[in-house]
Write a protein that holds these residues in place. Structure first.
Motif, PDB file in Angstrom:
ATOM      1  N   ALA A 165       4.444   9.540   5.876  1.00 10.01           N
ATOM      2  CA  ALA A 165       4.878  10.993   6.214  1.00 10.01           C
ATOM      3  C   ALA A 165       5.766  11.164   7.181  1.00 10.01           C
ATOM      4  CB  ALA A 165       3.377  11.521   7.051  1.00 10.01           C
ATOM      5  N   GLU A 166       6.119  10.050   8.030  1.00  4.60           N
ATOM      6  CA  GLU A 166       7.242  10.170   9.035  1.00  4.60           C
ATOM      7  C   GLU A 166       8.539  10.214   8.106  1.00  4.60           C
ATOM      8  OE1 GLU A 166       6.935   6.983  11.439  1.00  4.60           O
ATOM      9  OE2 GLU A 166       5.310   7.733  12.773  1.00  4.60           O
ATOM     10  N   GLN A 167       8.385   9.481   7.136  1.00  8.89           N
ATOM     11  CA  GLN A 167       9.641   9.280   6.282  1.00  8.89           C
ATOM     12  C   GLN A 167       9.864  10.584   5.171  1.00  8.89           C
ATOM     13  OE1 GLN A 167       9.408   5.411   4.644  1.00  8.89           O
ATOM     14  NE2 GLN A 167       9.131   4.517   6.349  1.00  8.89           N
ATOM     15  N   ASN A 214      -4.059   3.741   7.095  1.00  4.48           N
ATOM     16  CA  ASN A 214      -3.844   4.899   7.803  1.00  4.48           C
ATOM     17  C   ASN A 214      -2.555   4.709   8.151  1.00  4.48           C
ATOM     18  OD1 ASN A 214      -6.020   6.383   7.056  1.00  4.48           O
ATOM     19  ND2 ASN A 214      -7.240   5.522   8.972  1.00  4.48           N
ATOM     20  N   ILE A 215      -2.220   3.530   8.622  1.00  4.54           N
ATOM     21  CA  ILE A 215      -0.747   3.465   9.106  1.00  4.54           C
ATOM     22  C   ILE A 215       0.385   3.612   7.974  1.00  4.54           C
ATOM     23  CG2 ILE A 215       0.715   1.521  10.192  1.00  4.54           C
ATOM     24  CD1 ILE A 215      -1.826   0.525  11.614  1.00  4.54           C
ATOM     25  N   ALA A 216       0.033   3.166   6.808  1.00  2.00           N
ATOM     26  CA  ALA A 216       0.866   3.254   5.823  1.00  2.00           C
ATOM     27  C   ALA A 216       1.068   4.503   5.496  1.00  2.00           C
ATOM     28  CB  ALA A 216       0.433   2.359   4.651  1.00  2.00           C
ATOM     29  N   MET A 258       0.785  -1.248  -0.095  1.00  2.00           N
ATOM     30  CA  MET A 258       0.053   0.100   0.007  1.00  2.00           C
ATOM     31  C   MET A 258       0.870   1.341  -0.112  1.00  2.00           C
ATOM     32  SD  MET A 258      -3.512  -0.670   1.871  1.00  2.00           S
ATOM     33  CE  MET A 258      -3.055  -1.043   3.389  1.00  2.00           C
ATOM     34  N   ARG A 259       2.178   1.281   0.763  1.00  2.00           N
ATOM     35  CA  ARG A 259       2.898   2.282   0.565  1.00  2.00           C
ATOM     36  C   ARG A 259       3.367   2.522  -0.761  1.00  2.00           C
ATOM     37  NH1 ARG A 259       4.978   0.200   5.462  1.00  2.00           N
ATOM     38  NH2 ARG A 259       6.810  -0.585   4.243  1.00  2.00           N
ATOM     39  N   ALA A 260       3.713   1.610  -1.446  1.00  2.00           N
ATOM     40  CA  ALA A 260       4.243   1.551  -2.783  1.00  2.00           C
ATOM     41  C   ALA A 260       3.127   2.194  -3.592  1.00  2.00           C
ATOM     42  CB  ALA A 260       4.641   0.284  -3.355  1.00  2.00           C
ATOM     43  N   ILE A 261       1.686   1.729  -3.677  1.00  2.00           N
ATOM     44  CA  ILE A 261       0.699   2.202  -4.357  1.00  2.00           C
ATOM     45  C   ILE A 261       0.460   3.953  -3.874  1.00  2.00           C
ATOM     46  CG2 ILE A 261      -1.817   2.098  -4.733  1.00  2.00           C
ATOM     47  CD1 ILE A 261      -1.573  -0.989  -4.048  1.00  2.00           C
TER      48      ILE A 261
END
Ligand code: PEP
Ligand code: MG
Length: 580
Positions: free
Chosen positions: A419-421, A412-414, A379-382
């Motif tokens: 955002a943190e990175q 939401n976690i993804a 999901m992060r990649a998407i």
């Protein structure tokens, strides 16, 4: 006397021609023992055959013509990988030394051993990779024997020949598009074999899984291959030949007419615009999508990146693939479905699937939720790719509201992780679900409140509604897309989504089958996602339809509980002239 055989249909259209039997490589393998002083040279002969095989496959990979199916390069690479594996490249040479036997017999023993190991694998997809191993071994064998490894390219080859083979490897098909081969049939192959996948992409009538068909046909005998229904007719009589010749002409005419529709808008007679999207499995498929001028990708089956490897893809690797898709689509929308693994597509690392009923087990979204790291990585990649173009996220095999809520939590976690990175991503990405389990269809009102869009997966919806395994030909006659229960579910889902003003599409095979286009239009569907090869035929139906007229007819169909009556009404619906 003519013979009619039924196999698996993997192409379309009809071909009539003379049979050309492909010599099978590993029949009657010679066997002899060797004196001590010849053993090293024999092992060296084996190694040379492996090298020659590698050279040929590498040459074929670089010589793939432009018009060949996009998967071909990947399949040949897979064969090169199998060839590099010690089980084929080194072990037979060890057998030569240990048993003091000739190279052909050593290879045969190793192939028998590997075949047994493959047969013991419970998973269909992996078991079918046995054919890939056999195809590579056969090529090594032909090199050992000094036999011709090319299927076409020989002078005595007739135009419009129909190849009759035990099996065909991807490398065998490299030059199929040069026009001399009209069709092919094979003894071997299952629905997900590479032979089947290539047959479909080659758009060539082909029938596979005909078991020992080579024993029933003589060289140069007349045969008819019906790639739409999976029928092979050997030595047809004059009446049958005439009928099939007529069908063939009609099919070719239709294809010619359809190709003119590429630039035509998919607008109905009463001026309703219909979106026609494509289903893809790799970024290579996007070429085909542009060829038929699809409006975008309605379903990216993302599993391919997870198969045939020992480790999971990383976020950056996936991001790279999705970004490439975004760029290739040049502004057209891309709906990426998170991995739907666990039934027929099982990655090597996946040890969970011991279920007797894998389609009811840890599959689709259940597997994603059980492997949250994998799920969030994808999901992060998407989400990152969505910062570069119109990308949407879709979850497969949803069966309950709770699952959607869990997915949203992981999403939401993804987002927080990205955002943190400080990585760029689309925080407002549109999210959707596949509706392919009856419980989701029945509870659609509640599910729609949580998502932006839905896509109906009719392949699985039919399977689960009717309790009919979609891959089991012995119950194929029960797999009925127009069963009244299926139609009621379809209508309920489409109506509810339209009422709630949420976007709904169909991305199962029904969307690409023109005999259901009017049925779905009449139910209120305005977005269809399909194999791009079917797009122009569906468009042709769309532009000849009047939605207002269809809506009244549809009520009679969906109210009926009688399958025969439904079939007749749909037939009538398709025959009605609605303008043009
Ligand atoms: C479906 O089930 O209709 C669908 C589109 O998904 P898949 O064929 O990948 O299961
Ligand atoms: Mg499905």
């Amino acid at each position: 006397m003519s013979i009619v055989l039924h196999g698996i249909a993997v192409g379309s259209g009809v071909a009539i021609g003379r049979a050309h039997l492909v010599v099978r490589g590993m029949d009657e393998v010679p066997h002899h023992e060797l004196p001590e002083n010849e053993i090293d040279a024999e092992a060296e002969r084996y190694e040379q055959a492996v090298k020659a095989t590698r050279r040929q496959l590498e040459q074929l990979r670089t010589a793939i013509p432009e018009n060949a199916p996009t998967e071909l390069g990947a399949f040949i690479s897979l064969h090169l990988m199998l060839l590099s594996d010690a089980t084929l490249s080194r072990d037979p040479a060890d057998i030569i030394v240990k048993q003091k036997i000739n190279a052909e017999w050593a290879l045969k023993q190793q192939v028998d051993f590997l075949t047994e190991q493959f047969n013991a694998i419970g998973d269909d997809y992996l078991r079918e990779r046995k054919q890939d191993m056999l195809q590579v071994a056969e090529r090594i064998y032909k090199n050992l024997r000094g036999l011709n490894t090319d299927i076409i390219g020989t002078e005595d080859f007739e135009d419009d020949s129909i190849l009759i083979a035990h099996d065909l490897s991807p490398a065998d098909t490299v030059f199929f598009k040069d026009g001399r081969i009209a069709a092919f049939v094979t003894d071997a192959g299952g629905p997900t074999s590479h032979t089947a996948i290539l047959g479909r992409s080659l758009e060539m009538p082909s029938v596979i899984a005909l078991n020992h068909v080579r024993d029933l046909i003589s060289e140069d005998e007349w045969v008819i291959v019906d790639g739409s229904s999976g029928v092979l007719i050997i030595d047809p009589d004059a009446v049958v030949l005439a009928e099939y010749r007529r069908e063939m002409r009609e099919f070719k005419n239709q294809q010619r007419q359809l190709s003119r529709l590429k630039k035509t808008a998919a607008t109905t007679q009463d001026n309703i615009n219909i979106e026609l999207l494509g289903n893809i499995e790799t970024t290579e498929d996007i070429k085909n999508l542009h060829k038929f001028n699809a409006d975008g990708v309605g379903l990216f089956r993302s599993e391919f990146t997870y198969l045939n490897r020992d480790t999971l893809p990383t976020e950056d690797e996936l991001f790279g693939i999705y970004l490439e898709a975004v760029k290739k689509l040049k502004g057209k929308s891309l709906t990426i479905r998170t991995v739907d693994l666990g039934v027929d597509k099982n990655p090597r690392w996946f040890g969970h699937n011991r279920s007797l009923n894998p389609a009811l087990g840890l599959t689709g979204i259940r597997l994603c939720l059980a492997e949250p790291m994998m799920f969030r990585t994808q999901m992060r990649a998407i989400l990152r790719a969505a910062a570069h173009g119109p990308v949407r996220l879709m979850w497969p095999m949803i069966s309950s509201l709770e699952e959607v809520q869990q997915c949203l939590t992981h999403l939401n976690i993804a987002k927080e992780q990205l955002a943190e990175q400080d990585k760029a991503f689309d925080k407002d990405i549109a999210v959707g679900i596949m509706v392919e389990i009856p419980s989701a269809a029945l509870a659609i009102g509640a599910l729609l409140k949580c998502v932006d869009f839905i896509s109906i997966g009719t392949n699985d919806l039919i399977q689960y509604t009717l309790a009919v395994d979609r891959g089991d030909e012995s119950v194929g006659y029960l797999y009925q897309p127009t069963h009244p229960a299926v139609l009621k579910l379809l209508q309920h889902v489409i109506r509810t989504a339209n009422r709630m003003q949420k976007q709904v599409s169909v991305c199962g095979e029904m969307a690409g089958d023109k005999q259901y286009t009017r049925l779905l239009l009449g139910m209120g569907l305005r977005r269809f996602s399909m194999n791009p090869n079917n797009l122009l035929a569906v468009k042709n139906r769309v532009i000849q339809s009047d939605v207002m007229m269809l809506e009244t007819e549809i009520q009679r169909i969906t109210r009926s509980d009688d399958l025969d009556k439904i079939t007749k009404l749909i037939k009538k619906l398709n025959q009605t002239n609605q303008g043009t």
